[in-house]
Design a protein around this motif. Structure first.
Motif, short mmCIF file in Angstrom:
data_model
loop_
_atom_site.label_atom_id
_atom_site.label_comp_id
_atom_site.label_asym_id
_atom_site.label_seq_id
_atom_site.Cartn_x
_atom_site.Cartn_y
_atom_site.Cartn_z
N HIS A 127 -0.87 -10.57 -7.69
CA HIS A 127 -1.82 -10.69 -6.32
C HIS A 127 -1.61 -12.11 -5.74
CE1 HIS A 127 -4.18 -7.31 -7.46
NE2 HIS A 127 -4.18 -7.83 -8.84
N ASN A 128 -0.25 -12.73 -6.04
CA ASN A 128 -0.08 -13.82 -5.31
C ASN A 128 -1.00 -14.98 -5.63
OD1 ASN A 128 2.26 -12.82 -3.70
ND2 ASN A 128 0.79 -11.54 -2.84
N ASP A 129 -1.68 -15.25 -6.67
CA ASP A 129 -2.36 -16.01 -7.11
C ASP A 129 -1.51 -17.14 -8.36
OD1 ASP A 129 -4.57 -15.47 -6.01
OD2 ASP A 129 -5.43 -14.25 -7.80
N ILE A 130 -1.77 -18.30 -8.25
CA ILE A 130 -1.07 -19.16 -9.08
C ILE A 130 -1.86 -19.60 -10.34
CG2 ILE A 130 0.23 -21.51 -9.25
CD1 ILE A 130 1.17 -20.99 -6.32
N MET A 131 -1.44 -19.50 -11.38
CA MET A 131 -2.15 -19.58 -12.64
C MET A 131 -1.56 -20.63 -13.61
SD MET A 131 -4.15 -17.00 -12.07
CE MET A 131 -5.19 -16.61 -13.71
N ILE A 132 -2.43 -21.36 -14.13
CA ILE A 132 -2.18 -22.36 -15.35
C ILE A 132 -2.88 -21.67 -16.61
CG2 ILE A 132 -2.38 -24.63 -16.33
CD1 ILE A 132 -2.45 -25.72 -13.63
N GLY A 133 -2.13 -21.27 -17.43
CA GLY A 133 -2.60 -20.28 -18.46
C GLY A 133 -3.20 -19.21 -18.02
N ASP A 134 -4.35 -18.80 -18.30
CA ASP A 134 -5.10 -17.86 -17.70
C ASP A 134 -6.07 -18.01 -16.84
OD1 ASP A 134 -6.90 -18.97 -19.34
OD2 ASP A 134 -7.39 -17.36 -20.75
N ARG A 135 -5.97 -19.21 -16.12
CA ARG A 135 -7.07 -19.65 -15.28
C ARG A 135 -6.44 -20.04 -13.85
NH1 ARG A 135 -11.47 -23.77 -17.85
NH2 ARG A 135 -11.52 -22.30 -19.88
N LYS A 136 -7.10 -19.58 -12.90
CA LYS A 136 -6.47 -19.70 -11.37
C LYS A 136 -6.46 -20.97 -10.81
CE LYS A 136 -7.39 -17.58 -6.84
NZ LYS A 136 -8.02 -16.62 -6.09
N GLN A 185 -14.43 -19.92 -16.24
CA GLN A 185 -13.57 -19.68 -17.22
C GLN A 185 -12.53 -19.03 -16.36
OE1 GLN A 185 -15.47 -17.09 -19.81
NE2 GLN A 185 -16.76 -18.71 -20.82
N ARG A 186 -12.62 -18.61 -15.06
CA ARG A 186 -11.41 -17.66 -14.42
C ARG A 186 -10.79 -18.79 -13.44
NH1 ARG A 186 -15.31 -13.81 -13.41
NH2 ARG A 186 -15.60 -14.31 -11.40
N ILE A 187 -11.27 -20.25 -13.32
CA ILE A 187 -10.49 -21.04 -12.53
C ILE A 187 -10.38 -22.36 -13.35
CG2 ILE A 187 -11.52 -19.90 -10.25
CD1 ILE A 187 -13.52 -22.59 -10.41
N THR A 188 -9.41 -23.29 -12.91
CA THR A 188 -9.11 -24.63 -13.23
C THR A 188 -8.69 -25.62 -12.30
OG1 THR A 188 -8.24 -25.58 -15.09
CG2 THR A 188 -6.67 -24.28 -13.67
N LEU A 189 -9.01 -26.72 -12.69
CA LEU A 189 -8.76 -27.83 -11.57
C LEU A 189 -7.53 -28.51 -12.04
CD1 LEU A 189 -12.47 -29.13 -11.46
CD2 LEU A 189 -11.28 -27.60 -9.65
N LEU A 190 -6.73 -29.12 -11.02
CA LEU A 190 -5.17 -29.57 -11.12
C LEU A 190 -5.71 -30.99 -11.78
CD1 LEU A 190 -2.48 -29.05 -10.77
CD2 LEU A 190 -2.60 -30.05 -8.52
N LYS A 191 -6.51 -31.67 -11.42
CA LYS A 191 -6.90 -33.03 -11.93
C LYS A 191 -6.73 -32.82 -13.44
CE LYS A 191 -11.78 -33.15 -12.26
NZ LYS A 191 -13.15 -34.21 -11.45
#
Length: 233
Positions: A127-136, A185-191
């Motif tokens: 779906h052209n999302d970028i994930m770190i682990g299982d979080r967008k 739980q579905r998203i994460t922050l780059l910081k």
């Protein structure tokens, strides 16, 4: 070492601008620039942007946005509804690649390269999302305009989580159905994955992806402002 052929674009005098200005800037450059590939980054006041096929009332909590002075905009690309503020990084890639799938693939690989340079293991999805682990951490949308493709993205470095969770939720029923915790739980922050500041990440992106610079003239900016008013107001 920067990637060849990608030019960084910026207005001659950057100031406080609405999200609609940058959407219009994408279109203006796609229609008027002779460069094969253009890339720019931008940050905006708290805003919600929803896709071309979405109904605002079904996707946006308009009362919440009005109460918290969050601007609401429609974009011409598809995809879902997103919240953005100055702690997010908005990315725009304008390319002469007319195959939208190839344009998506190039852009996603560019972002993955940046994350690898930060020491972060990330993957792209179908779906052209970028994930770190299982979080967008980054979502993308794309559309074709004339002989150019425009890809834009929201990178979650940090954000006002309350606004993100509530501004794009139209009702208490939908909030209960999705659940705040499930959204978190579905998203994460780059910081959370790098000690670098957002400004340092912006500098890394620029030096990695761009090998030139296009500074728009005052006439260009004035044309974009008129274009902006015609298209988005």
């Amino acid at each position: 070492m920067s990637l060849p052929g990608i030019v960084a674009a910026s207005p001659s005098k950057e100031g406080e601008r609405k999200l609609s200005f940058y959407l219009a800037m994408e279109e203006y450059l796609a229609r008027n620039s002779s460069e094969s590939d253009l890339f720019f980054m931008w940050q905006v006041e708290p805003s919600v942007i929803f896709g071309r096929n979405q109904v605002a009332e079904n996707e946006v909590n308009l009362d919440y946005c009005k109460q918290h002075k969050i601007k609401v905009y429609r974009r011409k690309s598809g995809g879902g509804c997103v919240y953005a503020d100055k702690d997010n990084l908005m990315l725009s890639f304008i390319t002469s690649e007319q195959n939208v799938g190839f344009a998506f693939n190039r852009f996603v690989n560019m972002v993955l390269l940046i994350l690898r340079k930060l020491g972060i293991s990330a993957t792209g999805t179908t779906h052209n999302d970028i994930m770190i682990g299982d979080r967008k951490v980054c979502g993308t949308a794309c559309y074709h305009l004339g002989k150019k493709s425009i890809v834009h993205s929201t990178m979650l470095y940090d954000t006002n989580m309350d606004h993100m969770l509530n501004a794009i939720t139209p009702s208490k029923e939908k909030l209960q159905k999705k659940g705040i915790e499930s959204v978190r739980q579905r998203i994460t922050l780059l910081k959370e994955y790098t000690p670098k500041t957002l400004d340092e990440i912006k500098a890394l992106i620029r030096e990695t992806l761009c090998d030139g610079e296009l500074v728009l003239s005052e006439d260009d900016v004035n044309s974009i402002l008129k274009y902006n008013n015609n298209l988005w107001q």
